[in-house]
Scaffold this motif. Structure first.
Motif, PDB file in Angstrom:
ATOM      1  N   ILE A   8       0.839  -1.200   0.000  1.00 25.01           N
ATOM      2  CA  ILE A   8       0.000   0.000   0.000  1.00 25.01           C
ATOM      3  C   ILE A   8       0.876   1.253   0.000  1.00 25.01           C
ATOM      4  N   LYS A   9       1.929   1.254   0.820  1.00 23.74           N
ATOM      5  CA  LYS A   9       2.816   2.422   0.871  1.00 23.74           C
ATOM      6  C   LYS A   9       3.555   2.623  -0.458  1.00 23.74           C
ATOM      7  N   ARG A  10       4.004   1.518  -1.061  1.00 24.54           N
ATOM      8  CA  ARG A  10       4.683   1.635  -2.354  1.00 24.54           C
ATOM      9  C   ARG A  10       3.740   2.182  -3.412  1.00 24.54           C
ATOM     10  N   MET A  11       2.499   1.680  -3.434  1.00 25.13           N
ATOM     11  CA  MET A  11       1.527   2.164  -4.408  1.00 25.13           C
ATOM     12  C   MET A  11       1.193   3.630  -4.140  1.00 25.13           C
ATOM     13  N   ALA A  12       1.096   4.028  -2.875  1.00 29.99           N
ATOM     14  CA  ALA A  12       0.822   5.426  -2.544  1.00 29.99           C
ATOM     15  C   ALA A  12       1.933   6.336  -3.067  1.00 29.99           C
ATOM     16  N   ARG A  13       3.193   5.897  -2.925  1.00 27.15           N
ATOM     17  CA  ARG A  13       4.312   6.692  -3.435  1.00 27.15           C
ATOM     18  C   ARG A  13       4.265   6.796  -4.957  1.00 27.15           C
ATOM     19  N   ILE A  14       3.935   5.684  -5.608  1.00 29.39           N
ATOM     20  CA  ILE A  14       3.826   5.698  -7.067  1.00 29.39           C
ATOM     21  C   ILE A  14       2.723   6.650  -7.511  1.00 29.39           C
ATOM     22  N   LEU A  15       1.569   6.552  -6.846  1.00 27.97           N
ATOM     23  CA  LEU A  15       0.446   7.414  -7.208  1.00 27.97           C
ATOM     24  C   LEU A  15       0.750   8.880  -6.919  1.00 27.97           C
ATOM     25  N   ALA A  16       1.440   9.150  -5.816  1.00 32.12           N
ATOM     26  CA  ALA A  16       1.803  10.534  -5.500  1.00 32.12           C
ATOM     27  C   ALA A  16       2.722  11.101  -6.576  1.00 32.12           C
ATOM     28  N   THR A  17       3.670  10.303  -7.024  1.00 35.06           N
ATOM     29  CA  THR A  17       4.568  10.738  -8.093  1.00 35.06           C
ATOM     30  C   THR A  17       3.784  11.003  -9.375  1.00 35.06           C
ATOM     31  N   LEU A  18       2.865  10.091  -9.709  1.00 41.26           N
ATOM     32  CA  LEU A  18       2.041  10.282 -10.898  1.00 41.26           C
ATOM     33  C   LEU A  18       1.163  11.522 -10.765  1.00 41.26           C
ATOM     34  N   GLY A  75      -5.759  23.228 -13.825  1.00 37.80           N
ATOM     35  CA  GLY A  75      -7.021  23.342 -13.114  1.00 37.80           C
ATOM     36  C   GLY A  75      -7.250  22.285 -12.066  1.00 37.80           C
ATOM     37  N   CYS A  76      -6.433  21.243 -12.012  1.00 37.81           N
ATOM     38  CA  CYS A  76      -6.600  20.204 -10.994  1.00 37.81           C
ATOM     39  C   CYS A  76      -5.881  20.634  -9.718  1.00 37.81           C
ATOM     40  N   ALA A  77      -6.537  20.437  -8.594  1.00 38.29           N
ATOM     41  CA  ALA A  77      -5.949  20.802  -7.306  1.00 38.29           C
ATOM     42  C   ALA A  77      -5.369  19.572  -6.630  1.00 38.29           C
ATOM     43  N   VAL A  78      -4.209  19.738  -6.032  1.00 39.67           N
ATOM     44  CA  VAL A  78      -3.618  18.673  -5.236  1.00 39.67           C
ATOM     45  C   VAL A  78      -4.055  18.902  -3.800  1.00 39.67           C
ATOM     46  N   ALA A  79      -4.704  17.912  -3.216  1.00 40.65           N
ATOM     47  CA  ALA A  79      -5.250  18.055  -1.866  1.00 40.65           C
ATOM     48  C   ALA A  79      -4.305  17.462  -0.837  1.00 40.65           C
ATOM     49  N   GLN A  80      -4.375  17.993   0.374  1.00 40.74           N
ATOM     50  CA  GLN A  80      -3.605  17.453   1.486  1.00 40.74           C
ATOM     51  C   GLN A  80      -4.496  16.442   2.195  1.00 40.74           C
ATOM     52  N   PHE A  81      -4.012  15.214   2.333  1.00 43.18           N
ATOM     53  CA  PHE A  81      -4.815  14.157   2.923  1.00 43.18           C
ATOM     54  C   PHE A  81      -4.179  13.659   4.206  1.00 43.18           C
ATOM     55  N   PHE A  82      -5.018  13.074   5.068  1.00 43.37           N
ATOM     56  CA  PHE A  82      -4.552  12.491   6.317  1.00 43.37           C
ATOM     57  C   PHE A  82      -4.217  11.030   6.115  1.00 43.37           C
ATOM     58  N   GLY A  83      -3.585  10.429   7.091  1.00 45.51           N
ATOM     59  CA  GLY A  83      -3.295   9.007   7.040  1.00 45.51           C
ATOM     60  C   GLY A  83      -1.966   8.738   6.359  1.00 45.51           C
ATOM     61  N   THR A  84      -1.945   7.700   5.537  1.00 41.71           N
ATOM     62  CA  THR A  84      -0.699   7.259   4.919  1.00 41.71           C
ATOM     63  C   THR A  84      -0.310   8.104   3.725  1.00 41.71           C
ATOM     64  N   GLY A  85      -1.130   9.087   3.352  1.00 41.15           N
ATOM     65  CA  GLY A  85      -0.810   9.944   2.224  1.00 41.15           C
ATOM     66  C   GLY A  85      -1.545   9.554   0.966  1.00 41.15           C
ATOM     67  N   ASP A  86      -2.298   8.452   0.992  1.00 36.47           N
ATOM     68  CA  ASP A  86      -3.051   8.077  -0.190  1.00 36.47           C
ATOM     69  C   ASP A  86      -4.438   8.706  -0.134  1.00 36.47           C
ATOM     70  N   PHE A  87      -5.163   8.678  -1.249  1.00 34.95           N
ATOM     71  CA  PHE A  87      -6.478   9.297  -1.313  1.00 34.95           C
ATOM     72  C   PHE A  87      -7.423   8.596  -0.352  1.00 34.95           C
ATOM     73  N   PRO A  88      -8.079   9.339   0.542  1.00 30.15           N
ATOM     74  CA  PRO A  88      -8.948   8.683   1.519  1.00 30.15           C
ATOM     75  C   PRO A  88     -10.212   8.137   0.866  1.00 30.15           C
ATOM     76  N   ARG A  89     -10.500   6.896   1.147  1.00 23.34           N
ATOM     77  CA  ARG A  89     -11.769   6.339   0.697  1.00 23.34           C
ATOM     78  C   ARG A  89     -12.869   6.749   1.662  1.00 23.34           C
ATOM     79  N   TYR A  90     -12.475   7.089   2.897  1.00 21.53           N
ATOM     80  CA  TYR A  90     -13.436   7.448   3.928  1.00 21.53           C
ATOM     81  C   TYR A  90     -12.750   8.377   4.909  1.00 21.53           C
ATOM     82  N   GLY A  91     -13.372   9.499   5.227  1.00 20.56           N
ATOM     83  CA  GLY A  91     -12.826  10.391   6.237  1.00 20.56           C
ATOM     84  C   GLY A  91     -12.712  11.828   5.765  1.00 20.56           C
TER      85      GLY A  91
END
Length: 113
Positions: free
Chosen positions: A19-29, A39-55
């Motif tokens: 999950i952490k490796r995929m989060a790093r890959i997605l963050a880089t992408l 026009g796309c905004a980069v949001a600051q998320f909580f948790g492990t840094g990946d897009f929150p599914r809930y919260g």
């Protein structure tokens, strides 16, 4: 401002390392994509840094709650005093929020979930 989100299958598995490796890959992408997608905004998320599914998360100076595959703006939230308590609850100096909805009659200074 336009918010972009993508859901993909994680071929690296559900382990913490995967999950952490995929989060790093997605963050880089995502960082690379922002230079291409104006026009796309980069949001600051909580948790492990990946897009929150809930919260709760903050983007563009506002607070949002993500649940049931939808995103809800937390209307009336005071940005300076807003605190996330857990995945369901948050509070600011005036209100307690239950998944983005103001809980009426609850004192935020004494609230405990």
């Amino acid at each position: 401002m336009l918010y972009c989100q993508f859901s993909i299958y994680n071929p690296l598995g559900k382990s913490q390392d995967g999950i952490k490796r995929m989060a790093r890959i997605l963050a880089t992408l995502a960082l690379s994509a922002t230079t291409l997608l104006s026009g796309c905004a980069v949001a600051q998320f909580f948790g492990t840094g990946d897009f929150p599914r809930y919260g709760y998360y903050q983007a563009d100076g506002n607070w949002y709650f993500r649940g049931n595959n939808q995103t809800y703006k937390v209307d009336g939230a005071d940005r300076d005093t807003f605190v996330v308590i857990n995945d369901d609850y948050a509070k600011d100096k005036r209100y307690v929020y239950d998944r983005s909805v103001i809980v009426k009659g609850v004192d935020p200074t004494t609230f405990r979930p």
